[in-house]
Design an enzyme around this catalytic site. Sequence first.
Site, PDB file in Angstrom:
ATOM      1  N   LYS A 182       0.844  -1.193   0.000  1.00 32.83           N
ATOM      2  CA  LYS A 182       0.000   0.000   0.000  1.00 32.83           C
ATOM      3  C   LYS A 182       0.879   1.242   0.000  1.00 32.83           C
ATOM      4  O   LYS A 182       1.565   1.537   0.965  1.00 32.83           O
ATOM      5  CB  LYS A 182      -0.922   0.025   1.229  1.00 32.83           C
ATOM      6  CG  LYS A 182      -2.113   0.872   0.936  1.00 32.83           C
ATOM      7  CD  LYS A 182      -2.577   1.919   1.882  1.00 32.83           C
ATOM      8  CE  LYS A 182      -1.813   2.790   2.712  1.00 32.83           C
ATOM      9  NZ  LYS A 182      -1.746   4.177   2.228  1.00 32.83           N
ATOM     10  N   GLU A 185      10.040  14.893  16.017  1.00 23.83           N
ATOM     11  CA  GLU A 185      10.417  14.837  14.601  1.00 23.83           C
ATOM     12  C   GLU A 185       9.564  15.855  13.840  1.00 23.83           C
ATOM     13  O   GLU A 185       8.338  15.719  13.774  1.00 23.83           O
ATOM     14  CB  GLU A 185      10.157  13.420  14.066  1.00 23.83           C
ATOM     15  CG  GLU A 185      10.601  13.246  12.636  1.00 23.83           C
ATOM     16  CD  GLU A 185      10.368  11.826  12.104  1.00 23.83           C
ATOM     17  OE1 GLU A 185       9.271  11.285  12.290  1.00 23.83           O
ATOM     18  OE2 GLU A 185      11.302  11.276  11.495  1.00 23.83           O
ATOM     19  N   GLY A 209       7.005   4.546   8.430  1.00 20.73           N
ATOM     20  CA  GLY A 209       6.141   5.709   8.618  1.00 20.73           C
ATOM     21  C   GLY A 209       6.291   6.259  10.025  1.00 20.73           C
ATOM     22  O   GLY A 209       7.352   6.119  10.644  1.00 20.73           O
ATOM     23  N   GLU A 259      10.066   0.593  10.503  1.00 24.92           N
ATOM     24  CA  GLU A 259      11.074   1.641  10.339  1.00 24.92           C
ATOM     25  C   GLU A 259      10.343   2.952  10.584  1.00 24.92           C
ATOM     26  O   GLU A 259       9.512   3.362   9.773  1.00 24.92           O
ATOM     27  CB  GLU A 259      11.677   1.560   8.925  1.00 24.92           C
ATOM     28  CG  GLU A 259      13.020   2.221   8.839  1.00 24.92           C
ATOM     29  CD  GLU A 259      12.905   3.642   8.371  1.00 24.92           C
ATOM     30  OE1 GLU A 259      12.779   4.530   9.252  1.00 24.92           O
ATOM     31  OE2 GLU A 259      12.930   3.872   7.162  1.00 24.92           O
ATOM     32  N   CYS A 314      13.447  10.305   7.463  1.00 26.45           N
ATOM     33  CA  CYS A 314      13.398   9.788   8.839  1.00 26.45           C
ATOM     34  C   CYS A 314      14.757   9.880   9.512  1.00 26.45           C
ATOM     35  O   CYS A 314      14.848  10.058  10.722  1.00 26.45           O
ATOM     36  CB  CYS A 314      12.885   8.358   8.841  1.00 26.45           C
ATOM     37  SG  CYS A 314      13.665   7.361   7.584  1.00 26.45           S
TER      38      CYS A 314
HETATM   39  P1  NDP Z   1       1.862   7.732   8.552  1.00 20.41           P
HETATM   40  O1  NDP Z   1       2.692   6.914   9.464  1.00 20.41           O
HETATM   41  O2  NDP Z   1       0.468   8.005   8.917  1.00 20.41           O
HETATM   42  O3  NDP Z   1       1.839   7.077   7.095  1.00 20.41           O
HETATM   43  C1  NDP Z   1       2.653   6.036   6.625  1.00 20.41           C
HETATM   44  C2  NDP Z   1       1.825   5.016   5.855  1.00 20.41           C
HETATM   45  O4  NDP Z   1       0.950   4.299   6.736  1.00 20.41           O
HETATM   46  C3  NDP Z   1       0.915   5.621   4.801  1.00 20.41           C
HETATM   47  O5  NDP Z   1       0.846   4.758   3.705  1.00 20.41           O
HETATM   48  C4  NDP Z   1      -0.397   5.694   5.547  1.00 20.41           C
HETATM   49  O6  NDP Z   1      -1.492   5.810   4.706  1.00 20.41           O
HETATM   50  C5  NDP Z   1      -0.404   4.400   6.302  1.00 20.41           C
HETATM   51  N1  NDP Z   1      -1.262   4.338   7.477  1.00 20.41           N
HETATM   52  C6  NDP Z   1      -1.795   5.346   8.206  1.00 20.41           C
HETATM   53  N2  NDP Z   1      -2.486   4.864   9.243  1.00 20.41           N
HETATM   54  C7  NDP Z   1      -2.403   3.510   9.187  1.00 20.41           C
HETATM   55  C8  NDP Z   1      -2.897   2.439   9.993  1.00 20.41           C
HETATM   56  N3  NDP Z   1      -3.597   2.651  11.088  1.00 20.41           N
HETATM   57  N4  NDP Z   1      -2.596   1.173   9.642  1.00 20.41           N
HETATM   58  C9  NDP Z   1      -1.841   0.918   8.560  1.00 20.41           C
HETATM   59  N5  NDP Z   1      -1.355   1.888   7.764  1.00 20.41           N
HETATM   60  C10 NDP Z   1      -1.618   3.172   8.065  1.00 20.41           C
HETATM   61  O7  NDP Z   1       2.621   9.078   8.285  1.00 20.41           O
HETATM   62  P2  NDP Z   1       1.976  10.476   7.813  1.00 20.41           P
HETATM   63  O8  NDP Z   1       2.085  10.544   6.367  1.00 20.41           O
HETATM   64  O9  NDP Z   1       0.637  10.699   8.400  1.00 20.41           O
HETATM   65  O10 NDP Z   1       2.975  11.501   8.482  1.00 20.41           O
HETATM   66  C11 NDP Z   1       2.832  11.874   9.846  1.00 20.41           C
HETATM   67  C12 NDP Z   1       4.189  12.075  10.476  1.00 20.41           C
HETATM   68  O11 NDP Z   1       4.880  10.843  10.462  1.00 20.41           O
HETATM   69  C13 NDP Z   1       5.096  13.001   9.721  1.00 20.41           C
HETATM   70  O12 NDP Z   1       4.898  14.312  10.081  1.00 20.41           O
HETATM   71  C14 NDP Z   1       6.449  12.500  10.101  1.00 20.41           C
HETATM   72  O13 NDP Z   1       6.840  13.098  11.303  1.00 20.41           O
HETATM   73  C15 NDP Z   1       6.249  11.049  10.315  1.00 20.41           C
HETATM   74  N6  NDP Z   1       6.698  10.232   9.178  1.00 20.41           N
HETATM   75  C16 NDP Z   1       7.844   9.551   9.307  1.00 20.41           C
HETATM   76  C17 NDP Z   1       8.302   8.795   8.269  1.00 20.41           C
HETATM   77  C18 NDP Z   1       9.562   8.049   8.398  1.00 20.41           C
HETATM   78  O14 NDP Z   1      10.064   7.516   7.401  1.00 20.41           O
HETATM   79  N7  NDP Z   1      10.112   7.936   9.570  1.00 20.41           N
HETATM   80  C19 NDP Z   1       7.626   8.716   6.994  1.00 20.41           C
HETATM   81  C20 NDP Z   1       6.373   9.437   6.962  1.00 20.41           C
HETATM   82  C21 NDP Z   1       5.970  10.170   8.031  1.00 20.41           C
HETATM   83  P3  NDP Z   1      -1.908   7.258   4.104  1.00 20.41           P
HETATM   84  O15 NDP Z   1      -0.772   8.177   4.166  1.00 20.41           O
HETATM   85  O16 NDP Z   1      -2.232   6.904   2.729  1.00 20.41           O
HETATM   86  O17 NDP Z   1      -3.083   7.703   4.902  1.00 20.41           O
END
Ligand code: NDP
Length: 479
Positions: free
Chosen positions: A183, A388, A235, A257, A291
Site C-alpha cells: 500500500k 520529529e 512511517g 522503520e 526519517c
Molecule cells: P503515517 O505513518 O500516517 O503514514 C505512513 C503510511 O501508513 C501511509 O501509507 C499511511 O497511509 C499508512 N497508514 C496510516 N495509518 C495507518 C494504519 N492505522 N494502519 C496501517 N497503515 C496506516 O505518516 P503520515 O504521512 O501521516 O505523516 C505523519 C508524520 O509521520 C510526519 O509528520 C512525520 O513526522 C512522520 N513520518 C515519518 C516517516 C519516516 O520515514 N520515519 C515517513 C512518513 C511520516 P496514508 O498516508 O495513505 O493515509
Amino acid sequence: MSLFEYAPAPESRSIVDIRPSYGLFLDGEFTAGTGTPRKTVNPATEEVLAEVATGSDEDVDRAVRAARRAFVKTWGPMRPADRGKYLFRIARLLQERAREFAVLETLDNGKPIRESRDVDVPLAAAHFFYHAGWADKLEHAGLGPAPRPLGVAGQVIPWNFPLLMLAWKVAPALATGNTVVLKPAETTPLTALLFAEICQQADLPPGVVNIVTGAGDTGRAVISHPDVDKVAFTGSTEVGRSIARAVAGTDKRLSLELGGKAANIVFDDAPIDQAVEGIVRGIFFNQGHVCCAGSRLLVQESVHDDVVAALQRRIGTLRVGNPMDKNTDLGAINSPEQLARIRELTAFGETEGATCWQPAGDLPAKGYWFKPTVFTDVSPAHRIARDEVFGPVLSVLTFRTPDEAVAKANNTTYGLSAGIWSEKGSRILKIADQLRAGVVWANTFNEFDPTAPFGGYKQSGYGREGGRQGLAAYLEASK
Ligand code: NDP
C-alpha cells in the site's frame, strides 16, 4: 540578493503519460477499486494529477488471495535463479525508464528533480540489482543451509521516498521468495502504479506483486489481514505503535522503520566548510522529509558562531522553488497536512524561547512551501529538539566535551541515525561506538547503499532493511 542568478532549467514533463484515473494492481492487472477514489495533487502547483482508486477491505482480500496463489503456485516453487532473473529484469527496466520515474516522482511528491533523478530512482534500481544477486545465494544469508520464505508480505510505505521505499520493501521480499501486497501513501501513489506497469513489462507472474492504493484504512486492512504472514511498515512512530498492537498475538512477523531525531555532531577540529555542506545535506535533502535527517545539530561551543555564520551564508544560496527545475535545491512540502505540522512545531520553537532564522526571499504563491529554517538557542527540553518535525527545520545545540556530545546525542526517544564531523579517525570510532543509532555517518551524511543495513533503535523501530541483515526480515531460518 545572490551573487549568481540561474536561468530557469525546467525538466520537460512530456516524457510521462499520466492517465486521468488509475485502478488497483491486482493479480497482474489493473482493476477498479470498490472504495471512493481520491485525487492526487502536485504539491508544488496544487494541480490535480490523477484520480486514484481506493482499496476496500474486499479489494485487499482479493489482493492477498492473489498473492497467496502466486506464492503457492508460481513464485514459491520457482527456481531461485529464475526469481533472480525477474529481479534483474525489473532493475534494468527501472533504469531504462528512469527519466519517466524521476519526472513522475517529482510531480507527485514535490521533491527536486535533481534528487529524484540522481538519488531516488538510481537507488531503487540498485536495490533490485543487489537483491537479484541474492536470490540464488540465500544459503549464505546466515540463516542456515535452506532458509524459507515467509509467504505473503503486507507492506505499507510513506510518501517521502515513494519509489525508493517500494524498492526497499519489494526487492528483498521477492528475492527471498515471498509475494507482496503493497500500500503506497495516499498522497504519492503514482510511481508505485508505474512500477506495476514495470511488473507487467517484466512478465512477472500475476499475483507476485499487488498494489492497493488508498489511505490509512486500506493500510490497516493490509496489515491486519489474517492471511498475511509478514508485515513491513515505514512511517510515523504513532502508526507504527498501532500496527505493533494489531500484530501482537498473531504469528505475523513484523519490521518497523519509524521516525528519528538524528544528532549531527560537529567537533571543533572538523573542516567547517565540509561540515556545513553535510549539515545542509543532512537536514534540507528532500525538504527534511527524511526519517534519518540530521535535524539536531550539536556543535562544539568554541566553533558555534563560526559554524552558524557559515551555515546561514550557505543556506542563503539555496534555491527554493519549482521542483522540476534542475537547479532547485528545495522543493515543495508534500501536503497541506505536513505543512501545518511543520508550522505548528516551529511555532513551539519560538514560544519556547529559541531563535528562529530564515533566509530572505519569497516563496511561490501556489503550492505548499516552507523556507529552510535554523533555530539557535535551543535547549534539549524544547519540542523542536525532541519531536520529529519532518521538514526543513534545523535545531542547533552546543556541547563542550565529547562525553557531553554523546549524552546529548543519545538523549532522544529515537535511534535511527547520527553524524560525526571530526578530523580525528580515533575520535570518530570512539564516539560512533557510544551512539545508540542504527546508522552513524562519519564526515558525511545521508549516504545510502543497498548493501548497508538500515534501521533503528528504541522508538525508531526494529528490523533492518538492506544488506545481508535485511534478508532476515523475510526468511525463516533452517537448521
Ligand atoms: P503515517 O505513518 O500516517 O503514514 C505512513 C503510511 O501508513 C501511509 O501509507 C499511511 O497511509 C499508512 N497508514 C496510516 N495509518 C495507518 C494504519 N492505522 N494502519 C496501517 N497503515 C496506516 O505518516 P503520515 O504521512 O501521516 O505523516 C505523519 C508524520 O509521520 C510526519 O509528520 C512525520 O513526522 C512522520 N513520518 C515519518 C516517516 C519516516 O520515514 N520515519 C515517513 C512518513 C511520516 P496514508 O498516508 O495513505 O493515509
